[in-house]
Design an enzyme around this catalytic site. Structure first.
Site, PDB file in Angstrom:
ATOM      1  N   ALA A 104       0.929  -1.023   0.048  1.00  8.51           N
ATOM      2  CA  ALA A 104      -0.210  -0.012  -0.067  1.00  8.51           C
ATOM      3  C   ALA A 104       0.985   1.097  -0.090  1.00  8.51           C
ATOM      4  O   ALA A 104       2.074   1.224   0.149  1.00  8.51           O
ATOM      5  CB  ALA A 104      -0.894   0.102   1.090  1.00  8.51           C
ATOM      6  N   LYS A 105       0.418   2.304  -0.349  1.00  2.79           N
ATOM      7  CA  LYS A 105       0.984   3.802  -0.064  1.00  2.79           C
ATOM      8  C   LYS A 105       0.015   4.734  -0.149  1.00  2.79           C
ATOM      9  O   LYS A 105      -0.987   4.584  -0.618  1.00  2.79           O
ATOM     10  CB  LYS A 105       2.024   4.058  -1.326  1.00  2.79           C
ATOM     11  CG  LYS A 105       3.263   4.774  -1.183  1.00  2.79           C
ATOM     12  CD  LYS A 105       4.315   3.872  -0.355  1.00  2.79           C
ATOM     13  CE  LYS A 105       5.342   4.485  -0.013  1.00  2.79           C
ATOM     14  NZ  LYS A 105       6.314   3.745   0.638  1.00  2.79           N
ATOM     15  N   GLY A 106       0.272   5.763   0.752  1.00  3.44           N
ATOM     16  CA  GLY A 106      -0.512   6.868   0.760  1.00  3.44           C
ATOM     17  C   GLY A 106       0.286   8.257   0.703  1.00  3.44           C
ATOM     18  O   GLY A 106       1.505   8.245   0.840  1.00  3.44           O
TER      19      GLY A 106
END
Length: 289
Positions: A104-106
């Site tokens: 994931a990444k944000g």
């Protein structure tokens, strides 16, 4: 990465890799795409009483191996395609290390250096609230990344816990140690770069002692890389950050650089070296960049 779309880069790397794998066509196509993407536009109260709208993202690439894991970055150049690429790369990183996580990444489109501490807290808590529909210890666990710190992770954990009605320290990693963080976490990424550098030199039969090293970036990772390589006997000849850097062919003391930047805010006026810019650093005479 100017002019390069990171997601297109990740897909090109993926296409090269799958040529060596006997994947079913459906699986091959499935892994090209993020599982889910969230874009949030949220208001933040500023110190002058005004309200600004910020845009943030959270992308889950794969949940096949377990909860998604990946950092949150605050930077003016954050884009959805960058989040897609970084989430995909996180899936690969977890898989090759046989960790039970997906990628994931944000990120939030902002310049944290232009925000006060209170504005940074307001932004973080509102962003955490907006992406909390995806976060949980069993579903998605954020971490620090570019321009995010243990304090920011603590705000995210506290905001999430307030919504749940009890403390949930497992919802983020990279927290301060007093609220459940891990010893050594702050240095972990830089230590990994140091180990990789040491092993790469060994493969080329080059000694680490007195190897001339230039380090681009002098934040949470680069400062640790420089310090650990210096302590292992390498010679740090140049360092730079987004504001510029310093060069000394005879060697720089990373701890003195850290202290100097804390006081002056710059590396370029370090008295033990000559000022350089990032282009100069990339062209510096060194054994390791």
């Amino acid at each position: 990465m100017t002019g390069t779309n990171p997601y297109e880069m990740a897909l090109a790397q993926y296409d090269r890799a799958v040529n060596y794998l006997s994947l079913k066509r459906g699986i091959e196509e499935y892994l090209r795409w993020p599982k889910r993407e969230l874009t949030v536009n949220f208001p933040v109260r500023m110190d002058d009483g005004s309200v600004r709208i910020f845009t943030g993202y959270r992308v889950h690439h794969s949940t096949a191996r377990g909860p998604t894991k990946g950092g949150i970055r605050y930077h003016p150049n954050v884009t959805l395609d960058e989040m897609r690429a970084l989430a995909m790369w996180m899936t690969w990183k977890c898989a090759v290390m046989n960790l039970p996580y997906g990628g994931a990444k944000g990120g939030v489109v902002c310049d944290p250096k232009k925000l006060s501490l209170q504005e940074l807290e307001n932004l973080t808590r509102r962003y955490a609230t907006e992406i909390s529909v995806l976060m949980s210890p069993e579903g998605d666990i954020p971490a620090p990344d570019v321009n995010t710190t243990p304090q920011i992770m603590a705000w995210i954990m506290d905001t999430y816990s307030m919504h749940r009605g009890y403390a949930v320290p497992a919802v983020v990693t990279g927290k301060p140690v007093p609220v459940g963080g891990s010893l050594g976490r702050a240095e972990a990424t830089g230590r990994g770069v140091m180990v990789a550098t040491r092993e790469a030199l060994a493969l080329r039969n080059l000694p680490l002692k007195d190897a001339r090293v230039a380090v681009q970036g002098f934040g949470n990772v680069g400062s640790v890389v420089a310090t650990l390589l210096h302590d292992a006997g390498a010679r740090i000849v140049a360092v730079s950050d987004s504001q510029g850097g310093t060069l000394n062919p005879h060697g720089l003391d990373p701890q003195a650089l850290i202290s100097h930047r804390r006081e002056s805010g710059r590396l370029s006026d370090f008295p033990g070296g000559e000022p350089i810019d990032n282009q100069d650093l990339l062209a510096a005479d060194c054994d390791v960049l």
